[in-house]
Scaffold this motif. Structure first.
Motif, PDB file in Angstrom:
ATOM      1  N   UNK A   6       0.830  -1.205   0.000  1.00 55.11           N
ATOM      2  CA  UNK A   6       0.000   0.000   0.000  1.00 55.11           C
ATOM      3  C   UNK A   6       0.863   1.253   0.000  1.00 55.11           C
ATOM      4  N   UNK A   7       1.905   1.269   0.817  1.00 54.75           N
ATOM      5  CA  UNK A   7       2.780   2.438   0.873  1.00 54.75           C
ATOM      6  C   UNK A   7       3.477   2.660  -0.470  1.00 54.75           C
ATOM      7  N   UNK A   8       3.886   1.590  -1.119  1.00 59.49           N
ATOM      8  CA  UNK A   8       4.521   1.711  -2.437  1.00 59.49           C
ATOM      9  C   UNK A   8       3.558   2.338  -3.449  1.00 59.49           C
ATOM     10  N   UNK A   9       2.307   1.940  -3.382  1.00 60.42           N
ATOM     11  CA  UNK A   9       1.315   2.513  -4.297  1.00 60.42           C
ATOM     12  C   UNK A   9       1.087   3.994  -4.003  1.00 60.42           C
ATOM     13  N   UNK A  10       1.101   4.369  -2.716  1.00 64.32           N
ATOM     14  CA  UNK A  10       0.935   5.782  -2.352  1.00 64.32           C
ATOM     15  C   UNK A  10       2.079   6.626  -2.898  1.00 64.32           C
ATOM     16  N   UNK A  11       3.255   6.012  -3.085  1.00 66.37           N
ATOM     17  CA  UNK A  11       4.406   6.720  -3.645  1.00 66.37           C
ATOM     18  C   UNK A  11       4.604   6.495  -5.127  1.00 66.37           C
ATOM     19  N   UNK A  12       3.618   5.897  -5.784  1.00 64.44           N
ATOM     20  CA  UNK A  12       3.611   5.579  -7.210  1.00 64.44           C
ATOM     21  C   UNK A  12       4.772   4.668  -7.621  1.00 64.44           C
ATOM     22  N   UNK A  13       5.163   3.784  -6.723  1.00 68.38           N
ATOM     23  CA  UNK A  13       6.115   2.748  -7.096  1.00 68.38           C
ATOM     24  C   UNK A  13       5.400   1.490  -7.563  1.00 68.38           C
ATOM     25  N   UNK A  14       4.097   1.482  -7.445  1.00 64.86           N
ATOM     26  CA  UNK A  14       3.312   0.332  -7.871  1.00 64.86           C
ATOM     27  C   UNK A  14       2.033   0.815  -8.531  1.00 64.86           C
ATOM     28  N   UNK A  15       1.730   0.246  -9.684  1.00 64.30           N
ATOM     29  CA  UNK A  15       0.544   0.643 -10.437  1.00 64.30           C
ATOM     30  C   UNK A  15      -0.668  -0.117  -9.918  1.00 64.30           C
ATOM     31  N   UNK A  16      -1.761   0.583  -9.620  1.00 67.85           N
ATOM     32  CA  UNK A  16      -2.963  -0.101  -9.135  1.00 67.85           C
ATOM     33  C   UNK A  16      -3.553  -1.042 -10.183  1.00 67.85           C
ATOM     34  N   UNK A  17      -4.058  -2.172  -9.688  1.00 67.53           N
ATOM     35  CA  UNK A  17      -4.828  -3.062 -10.563  1.00 67.53           C
ATOM     36  C   UNK A  17      -6.264  -2.581 -10.660  1.00 67.53           C
ATOM     37  N   UNK A  18      -6.662  -1.746  -9.702  1.00 66.89           N
ATOM     38  CA  UNK A  18      -7.991  -1.155  -9.695  1.00 66.89           C
ATOM     39  C   UNK A  18      -8.006   0.028  -8.759  1.00 66.89           C
ATOM     40  N   UNK A  19      -8.938   0.948  -8.974  1.00 69.32           N
ATOM     41  CA  UNK A  19      -9.002   2.137  -8.145  1.00 69.32           C
ATOM     42  C   UNK A  19      -7.861   3.095  -8.453  1.00 69.32           C
ATOM     43  N   UNK A  20      -7.582   4.009  -7.527  1.00 71.11           N
ATOM     44  CA  UNK A  20      -6.558   5.017  -7.788  1.00 71.11           C
ATOM     45  C   UNK A  20      -6.003   5.592  -6.497  1.00 71.11           C
ATOM     46  N   UNK A  21      -4.820   6.199  -6.630  1.00 67.65           N
ATOM     47  CA  UNK A  21      -4.208   7.006  -5.574  1.00 67.65           C
ATOM     48  C   UNK A  21      -4.278   8.450  -6.030  1.00 67.65           C
ATOM     49  N   UNK A  22      -4.737   9.323  -5.136  1.00 67.29           N
ATOM     50  CA  UNK A  22      -4.963  10.720  -5.494  1.00 67.29           C
ATOM     51  C   UNK A  22      -4.036  11.641  -4.710  1.00 67.29           C
ATOM     52  N   UNK A  23      -3.478  12.624  -5.406  1.00 71.99           N
ATOM     53  CA  UNK A  23      -2.715  13.703  -4.783  1.00 71.99           C
ATOM     54  C   UNK A  23      -3.393  15.012  -5.145  1.00 71.99           C
ATOM     55  N   UNK A  24      -3.874  15.707  -4.142  1.00 65.95           N
ATOM     56  CA  UNK A  24      -4.623  16.952  -4.359  1.00 65.95           C
ATOM     57  C   UNK A  24      -5.774  16.742  -5.345  1.00 65.95           C
ATOM     58  N   UNK A  25      -6.431  15.588  -5.219  1.00 67.98           N
ATOM     59  CA  UNK A  25      -7.613  15.309  -6.015  1.00 67.98           C
ATOM     60  C   UNK A  25      -7.351  14.762  -7.397  1.00 67.98           C
ATOM     61  N   UNK A  26      -6.091  14.613  -7.786  1.00 68.03           N
ATOM     62  CA  UNK A  26      -5.761  14.090  -9.112  1.00 68.03           C
ATOM     63  C   UNK A  26      -5.045  12.747  -8.982  1.00 68.03           C
ATOM     64  N   UNK A  27      -5.354  11.830  -9.867  1.00 60.23           N
ATOM     65  CA  UNK A  27      -4.720  10.517  -9.846  1.00 60.23           C
ATOM     66  C   UNK A  27      -3.221  10.657 -10.097  1.00 60.23           C
ATOM     67  N   UNK A  28      -2.417   9.917  -9.318  1.00 61.80           N
ATOM     68  CA  UNK A  28      -0.967   9.979  -9.507  1.00 61.80           C
ATOM     69  C   UNK A  28      -0.575   9.631 -10.935  1.00 61.80           C
ATOM     70  N   UNK A  29      -1.306   8.721 -11.550  1.00 59.96           N
ATOM     71  CA  UNK A  29      -0.992   8.297 -12.914  1.00 59.96           C
ATOM     72  C   UNK A  29      -1.069   9.443 -13.906  1.00 59.96           C
ATOM     73  N   UNK A  30      -1.786  10.513 -13.561  1.00 57.13           N
ATOM     74  CA  UNK A  30      -1.953  11.646 -14.467  1.00 57.13           C
ATOM     75  C   UNK A  30      -0.902  12.736 -14.253  1.00 57.13           C
TER      76      UNK A  30
END
Length: 266
Positions: A45-69
């Motif tokens: 989970x922590x790795x995903x919060x730091x964008x070291x791991x790509x979600x298989x579903x859902x998203x991690x948001x920074x200031x309301x925007x998905x990290x992937x963006x």
């Protein structure tokens, strides 16, 4: 308020799902500690919060925007992550490694600045590695290396800091120093910190917000004195215990049941 959050987050390694539909908001300006048994998904989970791991579903948001963006450099300016067992380049010195924490703040027209120098110096002093500046990282003890990696993360000067088991390899004295440093950074610089720890008593002592995970899901979260009970410890860790107030801090202190003693053959 939460600048960093996860919504319906699912994480998997190939066909093995380790985190299931997780919702988590990391409280701004506070210390969040994630605990749970081995292989429960807390480090993933922590790795995903730091964008070291790509979600298989859902998203991690920074200031309301998905990290992937978001551009990688922008994320690196906002989120610092110290993963488990990082590997240093061969023959790199302590000062050079800590200096790499400044890369997200540099530009092609300005490679090094007084602000970079100040951040690196302060980070090494805070982690007690300044005297090791000219040593090669691969010559250091495990505990010394861990403090150097923490110094690099501090030199990055992000508003959000993610630390995955930062007390690994450290003796009890340096464990306390590192966790006291985390609290000091949170207090003095208002940094948002999320930490994965194995030691439940340390977690309860240092966390403002505690997250207990089991089998890829959050079982409970909240202030340690509200959620740490004998029932929760039994549910999450399978451990019979008594929870009493810490005589120093008043935080919950988990005391395991009596150790096995066997029976006398006399």
């Amino acid at each position: 308020m939460s600048r960093l959050s996860a919504r319906d987050l699912t994480l998997a390694y190939e066909d093995r799902t380790v985190v299931h539909d997780l919702d988590l908001a990391v409280p701004d300006g506070r210390v969040t500690v994630i605990v749970g048994p081995n292989a429960c998904g807390k480090s993933t989970t922590l790795r995903a919060l730091g964008r070291l791991m790509k979600p298989a579903g859902g998203s991690v948001l920074l200031d309301g925007r998905a990290l992937a963006e978001l551009p990688t450099k922008r994320i690196a300016q906002q989120i610092g992550l110290l993963p488990q067992s990082p590997v240093a380049p061969e023959a790199i010195t302590v000062a050079d490694l800590v200096s790499r924490g400044r890369q997200p703040h540099q530009h092609w027209w300005q490679q090094w600045s007084d602000a970079d120098e100040r951040a690196v110096t302060e980070a090494m002093e805070r982690t007690d590695v300044a005297a090791l500046a000219d040593r090669n990282v691969d010559e250091l003890s495990g505990g010394q290396r861990q403090r150097v990696w923490i110094a690099m993360a501090l030199a990055q000067e992000t508003e959000i800091l993610l630390l995955d088991e930062p007390t690994t390899y450290l003796d009890i004295s340096h464990q306390v120093e590192v966790l006291d440093l985390v609290r000091q950074l949170n207090h003095d610089k208002k940094r948002t910190v999320a930490v994965v720890l194995h030691d439940l008593n340390q977690a309860a002592r240092y966390a403002d917000h505690l997250v207990a995970m089991k089998a890829g899901r959050i079982v409970a979260e909240g202030a340690p004195d509200e959620i740490v009970t004998a029932g929760l410890v039994k549910e999450v860790f399978g451990l019979d215990c008594v929870v009493v107030p810490d005589p120093v801090t008043g935080s919950p202190l988990v005391v395991p049941g009596a150790p096995w003693q066997g029976t006398s053959t006399l």
